[in-house]
Design an enzyme around this catalytic site. Sequence first.
Site: not given
Length: 228
Positions: A97, A117
């Site tokens: 997500d 990330y």
Amino acid sequence: TGVKGQLGYDVMIELARRNIQSMGVDIDEMDVTDGASVERVIREAAPDAVIHCAAYTAVDAAEENQALCRRVNAEGPRHIASVCKELDIKMLYVSTDYVFSGEGERPWDEREPQSVYGQTKYEGELAVQELLDKYFIVRIAWVFGINGKNFVKTMLKLAENHDTVRVVNDQFGSPTYTFDLARLLVDMVLTDRYGVYHATNEGICSWYEFACAIFEEAGLPVKVVPVS
């Protein structure tokens, strides 16, 4: 890949449970940042599919270790996808997500990662989509399982030495059990229904609510203080 992590560990158990011949690797058996290692291992195994769970997942540490994070999360999937393309192997890439901004109250359709990330996982998605037709990209969130590190284990560890913990109350998600996720991924990879998917358990809570539930289930008298 990533069989020492919490999701890869459960995927291997699920494959074995269904008597599906499988081979699990982690960094010692196949370093995803090394293209030659990836090609050698996948060629020798000659699988019908690769389920790619391995990733650099330390979100905060990624900000300080950008080069390593990119090698694992962006170049790693590209190495795997390249071999899968050459050998006509389907690939399932586990994403996150974090490819979204996470801002606002409405569903997102544009990928706008806000962290190293998230950006590197997004680059991994792009590599898979660029090279392959036979791919599944599965974005997951808030995973916890028996193996590896996760929020549940962190809270239980804190409870050993603290009677009060402070947990953020303004981030929301769907805690997702790796045992359930593993079943879905194996179901999925046995089909040819390729594409991009989102996979979580049902329901929604804040990290604060999740922590409260963890201590309640564990029967621990820990006070949880909500913070922004």
